[in-house]
Design a protein around this motif. Structure first.
Motif, PDB file in Angstrom:
ATOM      1  N   GLN A  68      -5.823 -30.660 -22.351  1.00 27.00           N
ATOM      2  CA  GLN A  68      -6.818 -30.403 -23.403  1.00 27.00           C
ATOM      3  C   GLN A  68      -6.254 -29.956 -24.739  1.00 27.00           C
ATOM      4  O   GLN A  68      -6.923 -30.079 -25.756  1.00 27.00           O
ATOM      5  CB  GLN A  68      -7.812 -29.331 -22.918  1.00 27.00           C
ATOM      6  CG  GLN A  68      -8.599 -29.716 -21.681  1.00 27.00           C
ATOM      7  CD  GLN A  68      -9.578 -30.864 -21.940  1.00 27.00           C
ATOM      8  OE1 GLN A  68     -10.032 -31.066 -23.066  1.00 27.00           O
ATOM      9  NE2 GLN A  68      -9.867 -31.646 -20.913  1.00 27.00           N
ATOM     10  N   VAL A  69      -5.037 -29.374 -24.720  1.00 28.49           N
ATOM     11  CA  VAL A  69      -4.520 -28.838 -25.987  1.00 28.49           C
ATOM     12  C   VAL A  69      -3.428 -29.721 -26.565  1.00 28.49           C
ATOM     13  O   VAL A  69      -3.514 -30.178 -27.697  1.00 28.49           O
ATOM     14  CB  VAL A  69      -4.014 -27.388 -25.818  1.00 28.49           C
ATOM     15  CG1 VAL A  69      -3.437 -26.856 -27.124  1.00 28.49           C
ATOM     16  CG2 VAL A  69      -5.149 -26.485 -25.330  1.00 28.49           C
ATOM     17  N   GLU A  70      -2.417 -29.991 -25.758  1.00 24.35           N
ATOM     18  CA  GLU A  70      -1.297 -30.782 -26.281  1.00 24.35           C
ATOM     19  C   GLU A  70      -0.468 -31.320 -25.121  1.00 24.35           C
ATOM     20  O   GLU A  70      -0.241 -30.618 -24.146  1.00 24.35           O
ATOM     21  CB  GLU A  70      -0.419 -29.877 -27.179  1.00 24.35           C
ATOM     22  CG  GLU A  70       0.572 -30.647 -28.041  1.00 24.35           C
ATOM     23  CD  GLU A  70       1.569 -29.706 -28.725  1.00 24.35           C
ATOM     24  OE1 GLU A  70       1.216 -28.532 -28.978  1.00 24.35           O
ATOM     25  OE2 GLU A  70       2.718 -30.154 -28.967  1.00 24.35           O
ATOM     26  N   LYS A  71       0.008 -32.542 -25.245  1.00 23.32           N
ATOM     27  CA  LYS A  71       0.799 -33.145 -24.160  1.00 23.32           C
ATOM     28  C   LYS A  71       2.241 -32.648 -24.228  1.00 23.32           C
ATOM     29  O   LYS A  71       3.174 -33.423 -24.494  1.00 23.32           O
ATOM     30  CB  LYS A  71       0.757 -34.678 -24.250  1.00 23.32           C
ATOM     31  CG  LYS A  71      -0.636 -35.285 -24.065  1.00 23.32           C
ATOM     32  CD  LYS A  71      -0.982 -35.452 -22.590  1.00 23.32           C
ATOM     33  CE  LYS A  71      -2.411 -35.923 -22.386  1.00 23.32           C
ATOM     34  NZ  LYS A  71      -3.444 -34.916 -22.707  1.00 23.32           N
ATOM     35  N   LYS A  72       2.413 -31.348 -24.024  1.00 25.49           N
ATOM     36  CA  LYS A  72       3.763 -30.781 -24.044  1.00 25.49           C
ATOM     37  C   LYS A  72       4.396 -30.915 -22.671  1.00 25.49           C
ATOM     38  O   LYS A  72       3.855 -30.433 -21.677  1.00 25.49           O
ATOM     39  CB  LYS A  72       3.689 -29.281 -24.395  1.00 25.49           C
ATOM     40  CG  LYS A  72       3.539 -29.012 -25.882  1.00 25.49           C
ATOM     41  CD  LYS A  72       3.400 -27.524 -26.153  1.00 25.49           C
ATOM     42  CE  LYS A  72       4.746 -26.799 -26.136  1.00 25.49           C
ATOM     43  NZ  LYS A  72       4.624 -25.445 -26.747  1.00 25.49           N
ATOM     44  N   GLN A  73       5.573 -31.520 -22.627  1.00 30.33           N
ATOM     45  CA  GLN A  73       6.245 -31.720 -21.343  1.00 30.33           C
ATOM     46  C   GLN A  73       6.509 -30.381 -20.641  1.00 30.33           C
ATOM     47  O   GLN A  73       6.408 -30.280 -19.416  1.00 30.33           O
ATOM     48  CB  GLN A  73       7.558 -32.492 -21.550  1.00 30.33           C
ATOM     49  CG  GLN A  73       8.293 -32.850 -20.257  1.00 30.33           C
ATOM     50  CD  GLN A  73       7.451 -33.750 -19.325  1.00 30.33           C
ATOM     51  OE1 GLN A  73       6.741 -34.654 -19.788  1.00 30.33           O
ATOM     52  NE2 GLN A  73       7.513 -33.496 -18.016  1.00 30.33           N
ATOM     53  N   THR A  74       6.842 -29.349 -21.437  1.00 32.97           N
ATOM     54  CA  THR A  74       7.143 -28.054 -20.809  1.00 32.97           C
ATOM     55  C   THR A  74       5.915 -27.501 -20.075  1.00 32.97           C
ATOM     56  O   THR A  74       6.059 -26.827 -19.060  1.00 32.97           O
ATOM     57  CB  THR A  74       7.588 -27.018 -21.862  1.00 32.97           C
ATOM     58  OG1 THR A  74       6.634 -27.010 -22.932  1.00 32.97           O
ATOM     59  CG2 THR A  74       8.964 -27.361 -22.416  1.00 32.97           C
ATOM     60  N   TRP A  75       4.727 -27.778 -20.580  1.00 31.03           N
ATOM     61  CA  TRP A  75       3.525 -27.316 -19.879  1.00 31.03           C
ATOM     62  C   TRP A  75       3.315 -28.099 -18.581  1.00 31.03           C
ATOM     63  O   TRP A  75       2.956 -27.525 -17.555  1.00 31.03           O
ATOM     64  CB  TRP A  75       2.290 -27.446 -20.783  1.00 31.03           C
ATOM     65  CG  TRP A  75       2.253 -26.413 -21.873  1.00 31.03           C
ATOM     66  CD1 TRP A  75       3.032 -25.286 -21.963  1.00 31.03           C
ATOM     67  CD2 TRP A  75       1.399 -26.399 -23.022  1.00 31.03           C
ATOM     68  NE1 TRP A  75       2.714 -24.576 -23.084  1.00 31.03           N
ATOM     69  CE2 TRP A  75       1.710 -25.226 -23.761  1.00 31.03           C
ATOM     70  CE3 TRP A  75       0.401 -27.248 -23.506  1.00 31.03           C
ATOM     71  CZ2 TRP A  75       1.062 -24.894 -24.949  1.00 31.03           C
ATOM     72  CZ3 TRP A  75      -0.261 -26.911 -24.674  1.00 31.03           C
ATOM     73  CH2 TRP A  75       0.069 -25.742 -25.400  1.00 31.03           C
ATOM     74  N   LEU A  76       3.566 -29.386 -18.638  1.00 28.17           N
ATOM     75  CA  LEU A  76       3.443 -30.173 -17.402  1.00 28.17           C
ATOM     76  C   LEU A  76       4.498 -29.718 -16.386  1.00 28.17           C
ATOM     77  O   LEU A  76       4.205 -29.579 -15.196  1.00 28.17           O
ATOM     78  CB  LEU A  76       3.597 -31.667 -17.721  1.00 28.17           C
ATOM     79  CG  LEU A  76       3.324 -32.620 -16.554  1.00 28.17           C
ATOM     80  CD1 LEU A  76       1.920 -32.413 -15.967  1.00 28.17           C
ATOM     81  CD2 LEU A  76       3.486 -34.082 -16.992  1.00 28.17           C
TER      82      LEU A  76
END
Lengths: 388, 388
Positions: A68-76
């Motif tokens: 929902q916020v940003e496709k950040k790889q670190t979050w995935l």
């Protein structure tokens, strides 16, 4: 009167610049996988047990941010950090989720608690939207149907109630299922979740909600009647309030203005009822007959209660435009930021005494993890951003 | 320095003129038998469930008074009031005592908790000395051996721990058995209780007692090692202190001066460790590593902790003559009488917040009944009466 929209940025910044980095920096178990959740005031690990509620909830939060916020790889990657561990060690042979595991992943506490399943379903349901991985989807779907199967006997063999004498049913399960069904709606076959929503809402409003007091009881007899015992008299204002924003979300989804209106009314009743006139903040437990609650922590102020109240008030104001929700939002906002936010270290205190002082200074423990604070900051940010 | 002997009369009068009449007047269920224990500040019944711990404990107290203070028929009748109800409704087919019953005697909560058995054995053990009724004796004996049989798996099928990962054993059971065995000594066949006492004492002193800290852990691994988890780090100062007067009683019984000395040392350590320097009173829970305890009520001041401490200090002073016990007795006496005793209505408050104010004003509930206050008043009275 302050405008609520201007608050959106405060919630966003707290989420992205302080709370999320805290969990990214402190909760990864590099050696055995999964997350540490028992973190002291500064973020140092003080206990390494892995509680499944909190493993699932952290997977959910990082998946949500990614989606929902940003496709950040670190979050995935953060989400997968927990999901891999859960997948490997989290379930018994029948697919029930344990309550807790050792750091290494050995089961400690059996799956006596259906909420481990609920948070696992929530985790993999949100994760599979990020990864598109059919295995993640399957875990979410299997777990969801396992919950539905178990919903009338959620504690299974660990139920200590003698059969028949006083069969109670608890508000917690329909409440959480109304949220979970929305999260899983696109993951399940079309119509599956929707089919469940109407009876859930009906049960909440016709069984647990009490017309005379305008409040929700935590436990009622299985025939829907009031039970004059400790469990039956119990009111948990924060729980009620959390449920009302789930109901408002369902109301939006089903385009049901009456449901939104009803939910916002119940929310207001619970905020008024739970508010501590003397010290501020919302009580943890009350007894509907004003008898002594059995929970000794009844007068404490808990982080999740206040965070969920902020979400409910923000949504209530956005959806109904009633000024009273705005005023209450400002009151709870001030209390929450003045008392729960730690000015010295990131993340928020979880447990205050009645007077509003920290009772313990942990940032994470057996029940507090990466969940209510970040989900709340996200929900309030997104709700206020588009508010009038 | 005040002399302790002069306090004996205060404890006796409070027991006989205030506390015991309170239970005689308010706790009898004329209609269905047994006792009401949920009594508000004035003595009015607010909940009618019958909790077996408290049924058994009240039978014990009235039997004790009859046996040790005066052969009053009303006291024996009070004891029989609970015993008849317990006998009729209290056990499952295998002789395990339920945790709770409805007012009428129907089981609500299953026998998941071995302490229901312990207090039932204590009740019928003391009662049979008063009645000489072989049926009462048989219930005490059968229940005692049932406890001994179950002691390695006290929760039976309700145990939520996964077998093998982290087998914990709990201090509570050997602690209570050391007291129960003394109470039942004359009821059991000669030598039975005595044979159990030595291994119990050895387990308490060699397994639960920690030489380095001088404190007692509530839970250790079954091999006796420290377990660095929430349960393993838990210290319950009041529990430790209560145990030390059980140990002093055993020391007197076995004529073991070293045991008395050791018990009084441990008691002093726990009083020092548990004392709240800021507000006075003894904390409910602490974590041996100073991490946040999992119990949110950790900083509260509970009636039983303070009553048991008064007993232990009175006995410690009488048995060792050490001045420090006398000084501590006076400190705890002042705290207890100033904070727990209700100046407006009989019986004592049970639960204070850290600051020493009543958190709830009940005189009896699910856990507080006719037990710690009257037993403590009796024990302190009798101990000080013959003190130097």
């Amino acid at each position: 009167m302050r405008e609520l929209k201007q608050y959106a940025a405060i919630y966003r910044d707290e989420l992205l610049d302080s709370v999320i980095p805290f969990w990214e920096q402190n909760s990864i178990d590099e050696k055995y996988g999964g997350y540490f959740t028992c973190l002291d005031r500064t973020g140092k690990v003080f206990d390494t047990d892995k509680f499944m509620w909190l493993q699932g909830r952290e997977v959910y939060v990082f998946s949500l941010l990614y989606n929902q916020v940003e496709k950040k790889q670190t979050w995935l990657d953060m989400a997968l950090q927990g999901a891999e561990f859960m997948k490997k060690y989290g379930r018994d042979a029948a697919g029930n989720w344990y309550f807790s595991l050792t750091r290494e992943g050995k089961p400690i506490v059996q799956p006596y608690n259906i909420f481990s399943d609920c948070f696992a379903a929530m985790a993999f349901g949100e994760l599979c939207k990020a990864t598109g991985n059919p295995e993640h989807k399957q875990i979410a779907v299997d777990t969801y149907f396992n919950i539905i199967r178990k919903q009338n006997h959620p504690k299974g063999i660990y139920n200590k109630l003698y059969p028949g004498t006083r069969p109670l049913k608890s508000f917690a399960l329909p409440m959480i299922l109304s949220n979970l069904s929305l999260i899983l709606e696109d993951v399940l076959e079309e119509g599956t979740a929707g089919k469940l929503l109407k009876p859930l809402i009906s049960e909440i409003l016709n069984v647990f909600y009490q017309k005379d007091s305008g409040l929700i009881l935590e436990n009622v007899l299985s025939d829907g009647n009031f039970c004059d015992c400790f469990e039956g008299r119990q009111i948990n204002p924060g729980h009620t309030i959390e449920a009302t924003w789930f109901l408002m979300d369902v109301g939006v989804r089903l385009n049901d203005a009456a449901l939104i209106q009803k939910a916002s009314e119940i929310m207001l009743n619970a905020v008024n009822y739970g508010w501590d006139e003397k010290y501020g903040g919302i009580f943890y437990f009350k007894d509907i007959k004003n008898y002594p609650p059995q929970q000794l922590e009844w007068d404490q102020k808990l982080w999740w209660v206040h965070v969920e109240t902020l979400i409910a008030l923000a949504k209530g104001y956005r959806l109904t435009g009633q000024e009273t929700f705005k005023q209450w939002f400002l009151t709870i906002h001030d209390y929450t930021w003045n008392h729960f936010k730690d000015r010295e270290y990131p993340e928020w205190f979880g447990y205050l005494n009645r007077q509003g002082e920290p009772l313990v200074t942990l940032k994470g423990g057996k029940w507090k993890g990466c969940f209510h604070v970040p989900r709340g900051l996200y929900q309030v940010w997104k709700t206020l951003e588009i508010n009038k």
